[in-house]
Design an enzyme around this catalytic site. Structure first.
Site, PDB file in Angstrom:
ATOM      1  N   GLY A  26      -8.409  -1.378  17.771  1.00  0.00           N
ATOM      2  CA  GLY A  26      -9.436  -0.351  17.934  1.00  0.00           C
ATOM      3  C   GLY A  26     -10.794  -0.918  17.558  1.00  0.00           C
ATOM      4  N   GLY A  27     -11.191  -0.671  16.310  1.00  0.00           N
ATOM      5  CA  GLY A  27     -12.539  -1.039  15.842  1.00  0.00           C
ATOM      6  C   GLY A  27     -12.944  -2.471  16.169  1.00  0.00           C
ATOM      7  N   GLU A  30      -3.828   9.468  17.851  1.00  0.00           N
ATOM      8  CA  GLU A  30      -4.929  10.441  17.914  1.00  0.00           C
ATOM      9  C   GLU A  30      -4.612  11.535  18.936  1.00  0.00           C
ATOM     10  OE1 GLU A  30      -8.035   7.541  18.514  1.00  0.00           O
ATOM     11  OE2 GLU A  30      -7.765   6.872  16.441  1.00  0.00           O
ATOM     12  N   ASN A  87      -8.572  -1.078  22.521  1.00  0.00           N
ATOM     13  CA  ASN A  87      -8.683   0.357  22.786  1.00  0.00           C
ATOM     14  C   ASN A  87     -10.063   0.798  22.301  1.00  0.00           C
ATOM     15  OD1 ASN A  87      -8.493   3.124  22.933  1.00  0.00           O
ATOM     16  ND2 ASN A  87      -7.024   3.331  21.244  1.00  0.00           N
ATOM     17  N   TRP A  88     -10.965   1.014  23.262  1.00  0.00           N
ATOM     18  CA  TRP A  88     -12.353   1.319  22.877  1.00  0.00           C
ATOM     19  C   TRP A  88     -12.538   2.775  22.467  1.00  0.00           C
ATOM     20  CZ3 TRP A  88     -15.472  -1.598  27.279  1.00  0.00           C
ATOM     21  CH2 TRP A  88     -15.249  -2.970  27.127  1.00  0.00           C
ATOM     22  N   LYS A  89     -11.517   3.584  22.669  1.00  0.00           N
ATOM     23  CA  LYS A  89     -11.595   5.022  22.336  1.00  0.00           C
ATOM     24  C   LYS A  89     -12.837   5.638  22.986  1.00  0.00           C
ATOM     25  CE  LYS A  89      -9.140   3.904  18.140  1.00  0.00           C
ATOM     26  NZ  LYS A  89      -8.684   4.343  16.842  1.00  0.00           N
TER      27      LYS A  89
HETATM   28  C1  PEP Z   1      -5.952   2.058  17.427  1.00  0.00           C
HETATM   29  O1  PEP Z   1      -6.664   3.035  17.528  1.00  0.00           O
HETATM   30  O2  PEP Z   1      -5.003   1.891  18.210  1.00  0.00           O
HETATM   31  C2  PEP Z   1      -6.232   1.110  16.359  1.00  0.00           C
HETATM   32  C3  PEP Z   1      -5.321   0.231  16.069  1.00  0.00           C
HETATM   33  O3  PEP Z   1      -7.429   1.259  15.718  1.00  0.00           O
HETATM   34  P1  PEP Z   1      -8.022   0.293  14.572  1.00  0.00           P
HETATM   35  O4  PEP Z   1      -7.786  -1.130  15.013  1.00  0.00           O
HETATM   36  O5  PEP Z   1      -9.449   0.637  14.478  1.00  0.00           O
HETATM   37  O6  PEP Z   1      -7.254   0.594  13.334  1.00  0.00           O
END
Ligand code: PEP
Length: 247
Positions: free
Chosen positions: A231-232, A95, A9-11
């Site tokens: 995410g990150g 989010e 998930n690149w947001k």
């Molecule tokens: C996400 O936003 O779904 C997520 C899991 O982010 P991160 O891996 O950065 O915690």
């Protein structure tokens, strides 16, 4: 047998040149022991979809509108995502729930719209730190899941992916321990099994929340964790691929 699914998930990150470079590196480094999907920002879906042609990496959207078409400024219809080649759409990310006040009911409608358009919804559920500390984790994730089951029926879950994402672990570097995550995943599967054992056996339940190349192996070795929503760590091709390699 459930296959492992690793979803990035690149947001709202990246730029066109950065996205092109990232997709090229992911396609070049793809490993075969897990399935991968990437969810870029919507404006890059067409471009990324084209770049993924011929690869086994699937394309996903970060959200989907709960309406078919019309005067819904800023929203994107499931049919449009389908035209871009999306196989998945994330719904109910924390989010979206927290910052844009998306209710359980709205998330359930988004879920339905994806499903009815031939897109697999990735339903995100998870508790806040306060809810965990109050001992409410199970109640919260059950409520979020029930909103979908009550309106769409248990059979719909068989055609979706569930992502358990404790809110306190998202983007914080504070990952749930493999045992903590497994307890929630097992409870979720048991809850589904009480309604339909076949659906419970079949559905992939991903973990999300600060998963990275160093902690993925242990998390993914838990019997009820079938992959990750990342995410990150999905923003660097080597880290993202390494998560799939750790299966
Ligand atoms: C996400 O936003 O779904 C997520 C899991 O982010 P991160 O891996 O950065 O915690």
């Amino acid at each position: 047998m459930r296959t492992t699914l690793i979803v990035g998930n690149w947001k709202m990150n990246g730029s066109l040149p950065g996205v092109i470079e990232l997709v090229e590196s992911i396609v070049a480094g793809e490993v075969k022991n897990a399935r991968f999907a990437i969810c870029p920002p919507a404006v890059y879906l067409m471009k990324v979809g084209g770049m993924l042609d011929g690869s086994e990496i699937a394309l996903g959207a970060q959200n989907v509108c709960d309406r078919e078409s019309g005067a819904y400024t800023g929203e994107i219809a499931a049919s449009m995502l389908k035209e871009c080649g999306c196989r998945y759409a994330i719904v109910g990310h924390s989010e979206r729930r927290a910052l844009y006040h998306e209710s359980d009911e709205l998330v359930a409608r988004r879920f339905a719209m994806a499903l009815n358009s031939g897109i697999t919804p990735i339903l995100c559920i998870g508790e806040t730190l306060e809810e965990r500390e109050n001992g409410d984790t199970e109640e919260v994730v059950s409520r979020q899941l029930d909103a979908v089951i009550d309106s769409q029926g248990i059979a719909a879950i068989a055609h979706s992916v569930i992502a358990y994402e404790p809110v306190w672990a998202i983007g914080t570097g504070k990952v749930a321990t493999p045992e903590e995550a497994q307890v929630v995943h097992k409870n979720l599967r048991e809850k589904l099994a009480a309604l339909d054992t076949r659906v419970a056996e079949q559905v992939q339940i991903l973990y999300g929340g600060s998963m990275n190349a160093s902690n993925a192996g242990e998390l993914l070795s838990q019997p009820d964790i079938d992959g990750g929503l990342i995410g990150g760590a999905s923003l660097k091709a080597a880290d993202f691929i390494a998560i799939g390699q750790s299966v």
